[in-house]
Write a protein that holds these residues in place. Structure first.
Motif: not given
Length: 194
Positions: A137-154
């Protein structure tokens, strides 16, 4: 004749998009979504540092999403209403008339801010919602948030015609830092029982 037509084409004004005019709504949308994403994920990570129960993480994330969306909406409403009052007073001083169509909408700004915050906040909630095992669950949250952070930055960079890699990296590292600090300090407090 072709030469005359070419001359006319050259004389026509070219319309270029002024990206600085996008700045206000873009800032609010990206800030709201990024804030929803980072604050909700950080809150969930903090709770997850001391409580491995999926229900506790989801409830804390949901409460964070609702509280954050309300806070963003109220803050945006107050801010835009202050701007509205200033612009009305300025119009009355200059012309004696208030042009409603030129005024900002506090309700619209508040709704957009709450919606943007909620759109960001839903990412870590969905990532954690269906995973029972704590570490996954922790890994899933970090992975999903990582993808979203990169997408929001882009997205912010693309809409503002700014460098995408630098923008994405800044958003990504800021989000990671917030989650790591929240997880670490909450774990420390949890271990030492403050």
């Amino acid at each position: 004749m072709d030469q005359d037509r070419n001359m006319d084409i050259e004389k026509e004004p070219t319309t270029t998009l002024n990206y600085s005019k996008r700045a206000q709504w873009l800032r609010a949308a990206v800030l709201g979504a990024n804030d929803g994403l980072v604050s909700t994920a950080s809150l969930m990570m903090g709770v997850g540092a001391v409580k491995h129960d999926v229900k506790a993480m989801i409830l804390s994330g949901f409460a964070g999403m609702v509280a954050g969306a309300c806070s963003m909406a109220i803050g945006e409403f107050v801010s835009v209403y202050s701007q509205y009052d200033i612009e009305v007073a300025q119009m009355e001083r200059e012309s004696g008339e208030v042009e409603k169509e030129k005024l900002p909408s506090p309700l619209q700004a508040a709704a957009a801010s709450a919606l943007a915050f909620s759109a960001g906040a839903i990412v870590p909630l969905l990532a954690a919602a269906f995973v029972k095992e704590y570490r996954v669950r922790i890994i899933a949250v970090v992975a999903a948030v990582t993808v979203a952070l990169v997408a929001f930055g882009w997205l912010g960079a693309a809409l503002g015609k700014a460098p995408a890699v630098r923008s994405s990296a800044r958003v990504l590292f800021g989000g990671w830092l917030a989650m790591a600090v929240t997880f670490g300090l909450t774990k420390l407090i949890g271990l030492h029982g403050l």
